[in-house]
Design a protein around this motif. Sequence first.
Motif, short mmCIF file in Angstrom:
data_model
loop_
_atom_site.label_atom_id
_atom_site.label_comp_id
_atom_site.label_asym_id
_atom_site.label_seq_id
_atom_site.Cartn_x
_atom_site.Cartn_y
_atom_site.Cartn_z
N UNK A 195 8.77 9.74 5.81
CA UNK A 195 8.73 8.79 6.92
C UNK A 195 7.44 8.86 7.69
N UNK A 196 6.97 10.08 7.96
CA UNK A 196 5.73 10.25 8.70
C UNK A 196 4.53 9.75 7.89
N UNK A 197 4.56 9.96 6.57
CA UNK A 197 3.50 9.46 5.71
C UNK A 197 3.40 7.94 5.82
N UNK A 198 4.57 7.28 5.78
CA UNK A 198 4.60 5.81 5.83
C UNK A 198 3.99 5.30 7.13
N UNK A 199 4.41 5.89 8.24
CA UNK A 199 3.90 5.46 9.54
C UNK A 199 2.40 5.72 9.65
N UNK A 200 1.98 6.91 9.20
CA UNK A 200 0.57 7.30 9.33
C UNK A 200 -0.33 6.38 8.53
N UNK A 201 0.06 6.07 7.30
CA UNK A 201 -0.82 5.24 6.46
C UNK A 201 -0.74 3.77 6.84
N UNK A 202 0.35 3.36 7.49
CA UNK A 202 0.51 1.96 7.90
C UNK A 202 -0.58 1.54 8.88
N UNK B 131 0.84 -1.20 0.00
CA UNK B 131 0.00 0.00 0.00
C UNK B 131 0.87 1.25 0.00
N UNK B 132 1.93 1.25 0.79
CA UNK B 132 2.84 2.38 0.87
C UNK B 132 3.49 2.65 -0.48
#
Length: 289
Positions: A187-194, A67-68
Amino acid sequence: MSYIKPAEVLDAMIDTGAAKANAGTLQMLVRGFLGGAILAFATTLAFTATSQTSLGLAGALVFPAGFVIIVLLGLELVTGSFALLPLAVHARRTSVSRMLSHFIWVIAGHLIGCAAYALLYGLVITKMFTDMSNPLIQMIIQLSETKTIGYKHMGYEGMMLVVIKAILCNWMVTLGIVMAMTSKSTGAKIIAMWLPIVIFFAQGFEHAVVNMFVIPAGMLFGAHVSLSDWWVWNQIPVLVGNFIGGAVFTGMMLYLSHSSPKNQAADVKAQLKSEPAAVEAIVAKGSGL
């Protein structure tokens, strides 16, 4: 600061929806192809993790990797578009016909991408269809049958169940799309969407694009599932449920939460103003004026 406020995120959702709806046909088809194939990659990764650890949560923790990749590369998932494009239509940034055209072309791309990966993955996992002993083969067959004839055997209740599971699924999936817009940091995008993607996958909800891989792959391996079983008892109701989950529970709810009261009042006023004008136009046309 890299954090983006919710009201700005809402504007980004509308802008993104408009851009997606107005993309070229070839772009939508290719992006849909890549999105479907990459999500299928992530699905088999999750199945592998689950098989190796005997923990379903292990698969859910790694599944968001696909997804990322899709989001960061600007590819297409029709399930994500279900939250964004209706907002763009509401904001008069695109038309209903453009929205429906986007859905159709992206779904077509997903089906081709998922089929291509299913065939290539099938050749690998079966050693060119000479060895059916890999436990993942039986896992996919069983899941394919559960997602179709399992609901079929339940009848009306099965149809309602699959739609509800699809709504819950895409409520979280579209939140993953939105969460990626809450920061300018990769990095924040990856964590948030995870986070929302783990929530959906760990609970076995129904995702249309995942099913475009899992069910045909199971059929390829010998699952007792027909084309009508696939589309009537899974793919169509899941698409319907995914649309409701994305358009209503994410798109509409976030709009009502963060759009200014002034903008909402303007929308209502514009609709009330346009209705008499439309009636007058019809009357004038009918009278020959």
